[in-house]
Design a protein around this motif. Sequence first.
Motif, PDB file in Angstrom:
ATOM      1  N   UNK A  16       0.752  -1.349   0.037  1.00  0.00           N
ATOM      2  CA  UNK A  16       0.097  -0.071  -0.060  1.00  0.00           C
ATOM      3  C   UNK A  16       0.887   1.460   0.190  1.00  0.00           C
ATOM      4  N   UNK A  17       2.102   1.228   0.058  1.00  0.00           N
ATOM      5  CA  UNK A  17       2.992   2.284   0.339  1.00  0.00           C
ATOM      6  C   UNK A  17       3.102   3.034  -1.128  1.00  0.00           C
ATOM      7  N   UNK A  18       2.700   2.064  -2.217  1.00  0.00           N
ATOM      8  CA  UNK A  18       2.444   2.603  -3.687  1.00  0.00           C
ATOM      9  C   UNK A  18       1.518   3.559  -3.777  1.00  0.00           C
ATOM     10  N   UNK A  19       0.270   3.285  -3.013  1.00  0.00           N
ATOM     11  CA  UNK A  19      -0.936   4.019  -3.223  1.00  0.00           C
ATOM     12  C   UNK A  19      -0.520   5.287  -2.380  1.00  0.00           C
ATOM     13  N   UNK A  20      -0.078   5.002  -1.240  1.00  0.00           N
ATOM     14  CA  UNK A  20       0.216   6.196  -0.188  1.00  0.00           C
ATOM     15  C   UNK A  20       1.205   7.287  -1.176  1.00  0.00           C
ATOM     16  N   UNK A  21       2.056   6.847  -1.689  1.00  0.00           N
ATOM     17  CA  UNK A  21       3.117   7.646  -2.671  1.00  0.00           C
ATOM     18  C   UNK A  21       2.230   8.568  -3.538  1.00  0.00           C
ATOM     19  N   UNK A  22       1.188   8.192  -4.109  1.00  0.00           N
ATOM     20  CA  UNK A  22       0.325   8.825  -5.157  1.00  0.00           C
ATOM     21  C   UNK A  22      -0.431   9.693  -4.414  1.00  0.00           C
ATOM     22  N   UNK A  23      -1.236   9.166  -3.172  1.00  0.00           N
ATOM     23  CA  UNK A  23      -1.938  10.105  -2.391  1.00  0.00           C
ATOM     24  C   UNK A  23      -1.143  11.243  -1.722  1.00  0.00           C
ATOM     25  N   UNK A  24       0.127  10.992  -1.361  1.00  0.00           N
ATOM     26  CA  UNK A  24       0.885  12.270  -0.701  1.00  0.00           C
ATOM     27  C   UNK A  24       1.267  13.185  -1.784  1.00  0.00           C
ATOM     28  N   UNK A  25       1.455  12.773  -3.029  1.00  0.00           N
ATOM     29  CA  UNK A  25       1.747  13.770  -3.993  1.00  0.00           C
ATOM     30  C   UNK A  25       0.813  14.425  -4.474  1.00  0.00           C
ATOM     31  N   UNK A  26      -0.455  13.957  -4.541  1.00  0.00           N
ATOM     32  CA  UNK A  26      -1.724  14.672  -4.984  1.00  0.00           C
ATOM     33  C   UNK A  26      -1.973  15.573  -3.736  1.00  0.00           C
ATOM     34  N   UNK A  27      -1.986  15.143  -2.398  1.00  0.00           N
ATOM     35  CA  UNK A  27      -2.549  16.042  -1.385  1.00  0.00           C
ATOM     36  C   UNK A  27      -1.268  16.190  -0.368  1.00  0.00           C
ATOM     37  N   UNK A  28      -0.518  17.107  -0.712  1.00  0.00           N
ATOM     38  CA  UNK A  28       0.807  17.200   0.234  1.00  0.00           C
ATOM     39  C   UNK A  28       0.351  18.303   1.225  1.00  0.00           C
ATOM     40  N   UNK A  29      -0.851  18.713   1.420  1.00  0.00           N
ATOM     41  CA  UNK A  29      -1.406  19.357   2.585  1.00  0.00           C
ATOM     42  C   UNK A  29      -1.818  18.390   3.749  1.00  0.00           C
ATOM     43  N   UNK A  30      -2.175  17.183   3.454  1.00  0.00           N
ATOM     44  CA  UNK A  30      -2.683  16.054   4.379  1.00  0.00           C
ATOM     45  C   UNK A  30      -1.701  15.401   5.240  1.00  0.00           C
ATOM     46  N   UNK A  31      -2.211  15.136   6.380  1.00  0.00           N
ATOM     47  CA  UNK A  31      -1.367  14.092   7.155  1.00  0.00           C
ATOM     48  C   UNK A  31      -2.109  12.885   6.959  1.00  0.00           C
ATOM     49  N   UNK A  32      -1.065  11.858   6.877  1.00  0.00           N
ATOM     50  CA  UNK A  32      -1.578  10.398   6.730  1.00  0.00           C
ATOM     51  C   UNK A  32      -0.857   9.338   7.734  1.00  0.00           C
ATOM     52  N   UNK A  33      -1.686   8.412   7.951  1.00  0.00           N
ATOM     53  CA  UNK A  33      -1.285   7.578   8.866  1.00  0.00           C
ATOM     54  C   UNK A  33      -1.421   6.287   8.025  1.00  0.00           C
TER      55      UNK A  33
END
Length: 267
Positions: A16-33
């Motif tokens: 799932x880190x591959x999906x997290x990579x995409x999410x973080x790139x598209x949503x740079x203002x969000x915090x993720x756990x």
Amino acid sequence: MNKQQPIGVLDSGVGGLSVLKCLHQLLPHEDFIYVGDTARTPYGTRTEKEIRGFVGEIIDWLAAQSVKQIVIACNTLTMLGVDSLRGEHEFSVVGMSKGEELLLQASKKKKIGVIATQFTIGTEAHKRALLAADPAAEVYPLACPRFVPLIEGEQFDSAELQDAIAEYAAPLRKAGVDALLLGCTHFPFIREQLEAELGAGVKVIDPAAATSAKAIAELEAEGLLRTEGAGRVDVCCTADLARVERLAARMLPAQDCSFRLIELSKK
């Protein structure tokens, strides 16, 4: 819920880190756990009852961290149905896109391969989605059980991985597919090797971007999208922290990440 709450992302392991990579790139203002259940991976060969029990623990743990949304960055778990996994929680749960529109756009011959875990392939969900979108499509699903243990084991340059890639690519080439879905979130870790084996005539599709688009649409609809500030990524796992850090470095900027071991039974 409010905009400042983090987004939860979960998987059976590091895929799932591959999906997290995409999410973080598209949503740079969000915090993720992120939670990877590395102590019990892989899920793809387990029973549905076991899988539901494991994911229920992860979702409950993330709920205790006050997440505003959960992205299930795992095709195997998505096949169980996101509504059934949400339970009584109020936040939205987004599953993996099946990528049917992207595949049909990419395939000129309408010969489409899908590679995934045994569990995901056994559901025939991707095949049904593709045929519903285009009954003339020819779909070639293929379970690839050797990949996840090799990826989790960091065997990226091993003869074993190359042998597995050659084994699974052979029937896809024989079928003449010209588009291939990475139906397991682990598989983007070896995307370049798969592309090299299959050749330039096969378009390899990662559904992470389509999945991220669904997550963003849900947040916008609920008024929960953050548009300011620098987001952070908290990568959590249930075992093998050092290995998870090394694998995360293949996908995420280290300066944005922190890492920790967790116990799912402790909320």
